[in-house]
Design a protein around this motif. Structure first.
Motif, PDB file in Angstrom:
ATOM      1  N   ASN A 482       0.804  -1.216   0.000  1.00 35.23           N
ATOM      2  CA  ASN A 482       0.000   0.000   0.000  1.00 35.23           C
ATOM      3  C   ASN A 482       0.838   1.269   0.000  1.00 35.23           C
ATOM      4  OD1 ASN A 482      -2.289  -1.479   0.099  1.00 35.23           O
ATOM      5  ND2 ASN A 482      -2.285  -1.557   2.337  1.00 35.23           N
ATOM      6  N   TYR A 483       2.011   1.181   0.544  1.00 34.28           N
ATOM      7  CA  TYR A 483       2.751   2.425   0.765  1.00 34.28           C
ATOM      8  C   TYR A 483       4.119   2.334   0.149  1.00 34.28           C
ATOM      9  CZ  TYR A 483      -0.901   2.373   4.134  1.00 34.28           C
ATOM     10  OH  TYR A 483      -2.115   2.262   4.719  1.00 34.28           O
ATOM     11  N   LYS A 484       4.137   2.513  -1.126  1.00 34.94           N
ATOM     12  CA  LYS A 484       5.413   2.320  -1.782  1.00 34.94           C
ATOM     13  C   LYS A 484       6.187   3.614  -1.980  1.00 34.94           C
ATOM     14  CE  LYS A 484       4.403  -1.863  -4.362  1.00 34.94           C
ATOM     15  NZ  LYS A 484       3.695  -2.263  -5.554  1.00 34.94           N
ATOM     16  N   HIS A 485       5.470   4.698  -1.799  1.00 40.44           N
ATOM     17  CA  HIS A 485       6.086   5.963  -2.184  1.00 40.44           C
ATOM     18  C   HIS A 485       7.355   6.210  -1.395  1.00 40.44           C
ATOM     19  CE1 HIS A 485       2.367   6.444  -4.179  1.00 40.44           C
ATOM     20  NE2 HIS A 485       1.700   6.354  -3.042  1.00 40.44           N
ATOM     21  N   LYS A 486       8.422   6.373  -2.141  1.00 42.86           N
ATOM     22  CA  LYS A 486       9.717   6.508  -1.495  1.00 42.86           C
ATOM     23  C   LYS A 486       9.782   7.709  -0.581  1.00 42.86           C
ATOM     24  CE  LYS A 486      13.150   4.294  -4.349  1.00 42.86           C
ATOM     25  NZ  LYS A 486      13.805   4.526  -5.621  1.00 42.86           N
ATOM     26  N   LYS A 487       9.224   8.786  -1.068  1.00 44.17           N
ATOM     27  CA  LYS A 487       9.342  10.024  -0.332  1.00 44.17           C
ATOM     28  C   LYS A 487       8.689   9.880   1.030  1.00 44.17           C
ATOM     29  CE  LYS A 487       8.246  14.858  -0.671  1.00 44.17           C
ATOM     30  NZ  LYS A 487       6.945  15.424  -0.839  1.00 44.17           N
ATOM     31  N   GLU A 488       7.545   9.267   0.996  1.00 43.09           N
ATOM     32  CA  GLU A 488       6.838   9.090   2.247  1.00 43.09           C
ATOM     33  C   GLU A 488       7.626   8.206   3.195  1.00 43.09           C
ATOM     34  OE1 GLU A 488       3.164   6.797   2.260  1.00 43.09           O
ATOM     35  OE2 GLU A 488       2.353   8.471   3.380  1.00 43.09           O
ATOM     36  N   ALA A 489       8.227   7.175   2.611  1.00 43.77           N
ATOM     37  CA  ALA A 489       8.970   6.256   3.446  1.00 43.77           C
ATOM     38  C   ALA A 489      10.100   6.966   4.172  1.00 43.77           C
ATOM     39  CB  ALA A 489       9.516   5.120   2.595  1.00 43.77           C
ATOM     40  N   LEU A 490      10.688   7.942   3.510  1.00 47.22           N
ATOM     41  CA  LEU A 490      11.764   8.665   4.160  1.00 47.22           C
ATOM     42  C   LEU A 490      11.255   9.470   5.337  1.00 47.22           C
ATOM     43  CD1 LEU A 490      13.963   9.861   1.206  1.00 47.22           C
ATOM     44  CD2 LEU A 490      14.431   8.092   2.888  1.00 47.22           C
ATOM     45  N   GLU A 491      10.081  10.019   5.163  1.00 48.06           N
ATOM     46  CA  GLU A 491       9.523  10.817   6.247  1.00 48.06           C
ATOM     47  C   GLU A 491       8.982   9.936   7.354  1.00 48.06           C
ATOM     48  OE1 GLU A 491       6.672  14.051   5.658  1.00 48.06           O
ATOM     49  OE2 GLU A 491       7.327  13.931   3.584  1.00 48.06           O
ATOM     50  N   LEU A 492       8.407   8.836   6.955  1.00 45.60           N
ATOM     51  CA  LEU A 492       7.754   7.965   7.916  1.00 45.60           C
ATOM     52  C   LEU A 492       8.245   6.541   7.686  1.00 45.60           C
ATOM     53  CD1 LEU A 492       5.567   7.356   9.998  1.00 45.60           C
ATOM     54  CD2 LEU A 492       3.984   7.083   8.108  1.00 45.60           C
ATOM     55  N   PRO A 493       9.233   6.146   8.467  1.00 45.83           N
ATOM     56  CA  PRO A 493       9.759   4.805   8.270  1.00 45.83           C
ATOM     57  C   PRO A 493       8.677   3.758   8.547  1.00 45.83           C
ATOM     58  CG  PRO A 493      11.206   6.122   9.657  1.00 45.83           C
ATOM     59  CD  PRO A 493       9.938   6.893   9.509  1.00 45.83           C
ATOM     60  N   LEU A 494       8.428   2.925   7.553  1.00 46.72           N
ATOM     61  CA  LEU A 494       7.418   1.882   7.688  1.00 46.72           C
ATOM     62  C   LEU A 494       8.106   0.530   7.786  1.00 46.72           C
ATOM     63  CD1 LEU A 494       4.914   3.072   4.957  1.00 46.72           C
ATOM     64  CD2 LEU A 494       4.410   2.866   7.384  1.00 46.72           C
ATOM     65  N   PHE A 495       7.665  -0.266   8.707  1.00 49.11           N
ATOM     66  CA  PHE A 495       8.188  -1.617   8.848  1.00 49.11           C
ATOM     67  C   PHE A 495       7.093  -2.571   8.385  1.00 49.11           C
ATOM     68  CE2 PHE A 495      10.479   1.026  11.723  1.00 49.11           C
ATOM     69  CZ  PHE A 495      11.746   0.472  11.844  1.00 49.11           C
ATOM     70  N   ASP A 496       7.492  -3.694   7.815  1.00 46.45           N
ATOM     71  CA  ASP A 496       6.386  -4.536   7.408  1.00 46.45           C
ATOM     72  C   ASP A 496       6.012  -5.551   8.478  1.00 46.45           C
ATOM     73  OD1 ASP A 496       8.173  -6.467   4.897  1.00 46.45           O
ATOM     74  OD2 ASP A 496       8.052  -6.692   7.076  1.00 46.45           O
ATOM     75  N   PHE A 497       4.823  -6.034   8.337  1.00 41.22           N
ATOM     76  CA  PHE A 497       4.224  -6.850   9.381  1.00 41.22           C
ATOM     77  C   PHE A 497       5.023  -8.145   9.600  1.00 41.22           C
ATOM     78  CE2 PHE A 497       1.320 -10.007  11.046  1.00 41.22           C
ATOM     79  CZ  PHE A 497       0.755  -9.328  12.101  1.00 41.22           C
ATOM     80  N   ASP A 498       5.426  -8.759   8.512  1.00 40.76           N
ATOM     81  CA  ASP A 498       6.143 -10.025   8.651  1.00 40.76           C
ATOM     82  C   ASP A 498       7.439  -9.859   9.433  1.00 40.76           C
ATOM     83  OD1 ASP A 498       4.118 -11.093   7.229  1.00 40.76           O
ATOM     84  OD2 ASP A 498       5.189 -11.129   5.309  1.00 40.76           O
TER      85      ASP A 498
END
Ligand SMILES: *[C@@H]1O[C@H](CO)[C@@H](O)[C@H](O)[C@H]1NC(C)=O
Ligand SMILES: *[C@@H]1O[C@H](CO)[C@@H](O)[C@H](O)[C@H]1NC(C)=O
Ligand SMILES: *[C@@H]1O[C@H](CO)[C@@H](O)[C@H](O)[C@H]1NC(C)=O
Ligand SMILES: *[C@@H]1O[C@H](CO)[C@@H](O)[C@H](O)[C@H]1NC(C)=O
Ligand SMILES: *[C@@H]1O[C@H](CO)[C@@H](O)[C@H](O)[C@H]1NC(C)=O
Ligand SMILES: *[C@@H]1O[C@H](CO)[C@@H](O)[C@H](O)[C@H]1NC(C)=O
Ligand SMILES: *[C@@H]1O[C@H](CO)[C@@H](O)[C@H](O)[C@H]1NC(C)=O
Ligand SMILES: *[C@@H]1O[C@H](CO)[C@@H](O)[C@H](O)[C@H]1NC(C)=O
Ligand SMILES: *[C@@H]1O[C@H](CO)[C@@H](O)[C@H](O)[C@H]1NC(C)=O
Length: 824
Positions: A482-498
């Motif tokens: 759902n959240y692939k946007h790189k820019k967003e990832a930089l602002e909000l580090p997302l970890f995956d569930f697994d």
């Protein structure tokens, strides 16, 4: 006093050496050159040549003479630096003009006077003011020239900020270009004399911040500016001059307010103990302080998400922009005004809108004010000019209402013109209005310190973003589809569930660290061995995904050495998790309430912990751009790192769960018995001062080693607060201190801590200091005010009060620190 040789400088360039006595004064036959200084009579200020920061240029300036950190408060030749000051002299001409001349006699800088003097002298006063006057005439009013009338970037006690209405001269601050370059930067801090005067912070010609008009007691946007034992302040507005100034009650304190290069108005206090300047508050820091953030007819509330809303009766002008969080287009009326049949809607607790084009009359009352407004079709709002004694005077607005915000602590009302039909519609939705009021109350204690107030908060450290580090950690960054946007990832580090499931061994019980307010906490270990704490949030949050992500992004930005670092989050379907740094030493309650482990914490460590918590909380309250109220500060929410540095956890979570504050949210954590403030327990009001209350409880617990809740004593039924208060009144509070602590303690620090703790837990929120004052009190040895009696000093108080609010059974077990109150 300093002695220095003085040279007599004659226009013929004939030098005669004059033996001179120590002085704060030069006359027309004396001068100051490189290496010489003159020092004010009390020894506080010194004038001479210096180089700021890393600069090699030389400037003539005034600095504090007694402190080790060179701090210039005024610079003469800020625009004309000297490459080399050898042979440069400052002298006073026979007319009374101060001139800075280089070796060949060219003018580098000069002061300016309107009438020539007869027998002038220049004197450096103990206020830091360099004054040219007739010899023997000590009346400042008669002075010919004052450095205080030509401020640089520093606003000092007794300096005026404003305008001389006779000469038209403005007294205002301008930032330096950089710490190494005192020439004029692009930030000015100025009182604008149009309409009804306000103070503005400008960046070039753009307004960044506005104080709001003076309301008889303070500027309307500076609710924290209140009478206090440290300084007095005042605003003068008459035919001759308009100005604001403050005055220190104890002259020996060193305070200054600085217009910094980034546009923040910061104030500093010197702390002898640490031999450093404390950043005692930064005004205009939170988002709602950004000038006109919400556009025309919008209103800002710092703990709403998003912060902007339209004034009641208005709707976004361009909904599309508002949806994209661009509020600059502002709001328009739902129902246009009908000039003849209009009425007014009262808005309480607001920072008044911009008064640049306002009209005022000091002698009208509110009724006259209203009718004057009604008579003019372009008048859109009115209010009292002065809120003292029930209110007086009249202030009218014409056209759009710009830059309003909500403050709970403002007593000020404004009446906004509405079409009669809109008002009817509004009344039908009275419930709505009610909830608005509630929202306002809850929300807005977030208070900004107004600019000038400046003098309200202390911060010890410099905040450095550790983005880099964050990025490293996001090696575990998920690629949640759902959240692939790189820019967003930089602002909000997302970890995956697994990854998280693996790290916590499928959220196994062995990995469980505890149960916090918003869900279970697990220890996680990534494949590469990195450790983290994973908080799996309970699934009841009603907040939308975007709002949640937005809040997490905000919290990720909150970084301070006394806060547990949030590394990122994990969102998958209904599942939401927050990933924190892992701290091995567990929480503070684990140490202080355990007989054996408490031996590990001696007094210096406890004092260090108290100071650390205070700094972390101050950062949340005052210095972050969010103004976070913790709402659940307690010993188990203070974690300790390897070096026993305290780190506050669980901050900002209330925001994450907040959503619409006006709705009763039965799953919301609202506090913990023993730590919640009376106003919260009784009325559901929380504010910065509720956190201060919890902090006070925590302090007393740290000093005594007892829990507030569950405390028992053979002689009485009081809880820890009541017990401490009782001992304090009898002058026996030293008895509160436990054995080991007593042996390792500095008694004065312990007694002071108890005293400050009691100030924090006073029943009336207004009596409690704010965190900046607390940090300052911890940092020096000034006399403290007497505390009034604490809120909730018996267990019964609490149970009765909380009964009305909570459907939950109060926790009965001693030391049940996880018992949570549910909000109504
Ligand atoms: C200036 O002060 C010096 C030292 O006090 C004194 O000797 C001298 O006469 C003074 N000059 C004038 C013009 O007052
Ligand atoms: C500074 O002084 C040096 C030598 O004294 C000279 O060469 C240089 O031109 C000076 N620079 C300026 C800006 O005056
Ligand atoms: C003094 O200042 C003038 C004008 O700025 C300059 O031309 C001259 O070179 C300077 N003299 C010395 C000795 O620095
Ligand atoms: C001195 O002040 C007058 C007016 O007060 C002004 O016109 C003049 O430019 C000033 N001179 C300097 C050198 O600042
Ligand atoms: C003002 O100056 C600062 C640096 O001193 C700079 O970053 C900023 O862009 C300037 N603002 C404007 C509007 O020029
Ligand atoms: C003023 O402050 C100094 C140092 O902080 C202290 O020694 C002195 O007692 C204070 N004076 C008063 C009147 O409080
Ligand atoms: C204005 O309001 C009055 C009284 O409510 C009404 O009689 C009149 O028709 C209205 N005029 C307009 C232009 O709406
Ligand atoms: C201000 O109000 C008073 C009382 O209503 C009135 O007498 C006076 O003329 C007004 N002044 C101005 C300038 O309108
Ligand atoms: C209404 O007030 C504005 C602003 O003060 C003024 O320009 C205008 O003349 C007034 N109109 C009437 C009808 O008084």
């Amino acid at each position: 006093m300093k002695y220095f040789p003085m040279l007599l400088f004659c226009s013929s360039l004939l030098l005669i050496i004059v033996s001179s006595t120590a002085t704060d004064t030069i006359n027309t036959t004396q001068f100051v050159r490189e290496g010489d200084t003159i020092v004010s009579a009390g020894g506080t200020y010194e004038l001479g040549f210096f180089s700021p920061g890393k600069s090699k240029n030389r400037y003539l300036g005034i600095w504090y003479s007694k402190i080790s950190v060179q701090t210039a408060v005024w610079v003469a030749n800020r625009e004309t630096p000297l490459n080399d000051s050898s042979g440069v002299i400052l002298r006073l001409t026979n007319q009374g003009i101060l001139v800075l001349l280089n070796r060949s006699g060219s003018l580098i800088w000069s002061s300016n006077i309107s009438t020539p003097a007869r027998n002038p002298v220049a004197q450096l006063l103990d206020s830091g003011n360099l004054v040219v006057k007739e010899e023997g005439d000590d009346n400042l009013e008669n002075s010919l020239w004052q450095s205080f009338e030509h401020p640089g970037d520093t606003f000092m006690p007794d300096m005026k900020q404003g305008r001389n209405r006779i000469t038209g001269m403005d007294w205002y601050m301008t930032s330096w270009k950089s710490p190494d370059d005192p020439s004029r930067g692009n930030i000015t801090y100025i009182l604008v004399p149009y309409g009804y005067p306000e103070i503005l912070v400008m960046e070039d010609s753009r307004v960044k911040y506005r104080s709001g008009p003076w309301n008889g007691m303070r500027f309307s946007g500076t609710p924290h500016l209140r009478p206090n034992p440290v300084y007095t302040f005042g605003f003068v507005f008459n035919d001759k001059e308009i100005f604001y100034r403050y005055h220190l009650l104890n002259r020996s304190k060193l305070w200054r307010v600085v217009a910094s290069q980034n546009g923040d108005i910061t104030n500093f206090v010197w702390v002898d103990k640490t031999q450093s300047w404390l950043l005692y508050g930064t005004a205009n820091t939170d988002n709602c302080e950004r000038y006109s953030l919400c556009g025309a007819n919008g209103i800002c509330s710092i703990s709403n998400s998003p912060v902007c809303d339209c004034l009641n009766g208005f709707v976004p002008k361009i909904q599309k922009d508002w949806d994209a969080m661009d509020w600059s287009s502002g709001c328009v009326r739902k129902i246009p005004l009908n000039c003849s049949g209009d009425e007014f809607r009262k808005l309480s607790g607001a920072k008044l809108p911009e008064t640049k084009t306002s009209w005022f009359n000091k002698s009208m009352n509110l009724e006259e004010c209203k009718s004057t407004c009604l008579k003019n079709c372009s008048c859109t709002a009115y209010s009292n000019l002065d809120i003292r004694d029930g209110g007086s005077g009249c202030l009218l607005w014409f056209g759009d209402l710009i830059d309003s915000r909500i403050f709970i602590e403002n007593e000020q009302d404004i009446y906004i013109r509405m079409a009669a039909s809109e008002l009817d519609a509004g009344d039908a939705a009275k419930d709505n209005a009610k909830s608005n009021v509630k929202r306002r109350i809850m929300v807005s204690t977030a208070l900004s310190t107004g600019v000038l107030v400046l003098i309200i908060a202390v911060v010890f450290y410099v905040w450095k973003r550790k983005q880099q580090k964050n990025r490293n950690i996001s090696g575990g960054l998920g690629r949640s589809s759902n959240y692939k946007h790189k820019k967003e990832a930089l602002e909000l580090p997302l970890f995956d569930f697994d990854t998280m499931a693996f790290a916590t061994r499928n959220f196994s019980d062995e990995n469980k660290l505890g149960e916090g307010g918003f869900g279970l906490v697990y220890k996680g270990t990534l494949k590469d061995g990195r450790e983290m704490a994973v908080k799996r949030l309970s699934k009841n949050s009603r907040q939308g995904l975007d709002e949640f992500k937005n809040e997490v992004k905000n919290i990720v930005k909150l970084q301070h050495r006394n806060l547990v670092k949030l590394l990122g989050c994990c969102i998958e379907g209904e599942e939401k998790m927050l990933i924190y740094e892992f701290l091995p030493n567990k929480s503070l309650d684990f140490f202080i309430f355990d007989e054996a482990k408490s031996l590990l914490l001696d007094w210096p460590q406890r004092y260090h912990i108290i100071n650390g918590i205070a700094c972390g909380l101050l950062y949340l309250h005052q210095d972050s751009r969010l103004r976070v109220i913790h709402r659940d500060l307690k010993a188990s929410n203070v974690l300790l790192d390897y070096e026993m540095n305290p780190k506050i956890s669980d901050f900002g979570l209330a925001r994450c769960f907040g959503g619409n504050e006006t709705e009763a949210n039965t799953n919301k954590v609202a506090g913990t018995y023993g730590y919640i403030s009376p106003e919260y327990a009784k009325y559901g009001l929380y504010s910065l001062k509720s956190d201060v209350f919890s902090f006070g409880v925590l302090m007393l617990e740290i000093v005594s080693g007892y829990r507030n809740r569950g405390f028992c004593h053979p002689d009485h039924q009081l809880n820890l607060l009541g017990h401490a208060w009782r001992l304090f009144k009898e002058g026996r509070h030293v008895e509160l201190v436990g054995g080991l602590i007593f042996e390792t303690c500095k008694l004065s620090e312990v007694l002071r801590s108890i005293h400050i703790g009691l100030l924090c837990v006073q029943e009336n929120a207004k009596d409690r200091p704010n965190m900046s004052q607390v940090v300052l009190m911890l940092g020096n040895e000034d006399e403290l005010p007497q505390p009034k009696h604490p809120g909730f000093f018996t267990e019964r108080d609490l149970i009765e009060a909380s009964h009305s609010l909570s459907q939950n059974k109060p926790c009965s077990a001693n030391g049940c620190s996880f018992s949570l109150l549910e909000a109504r």
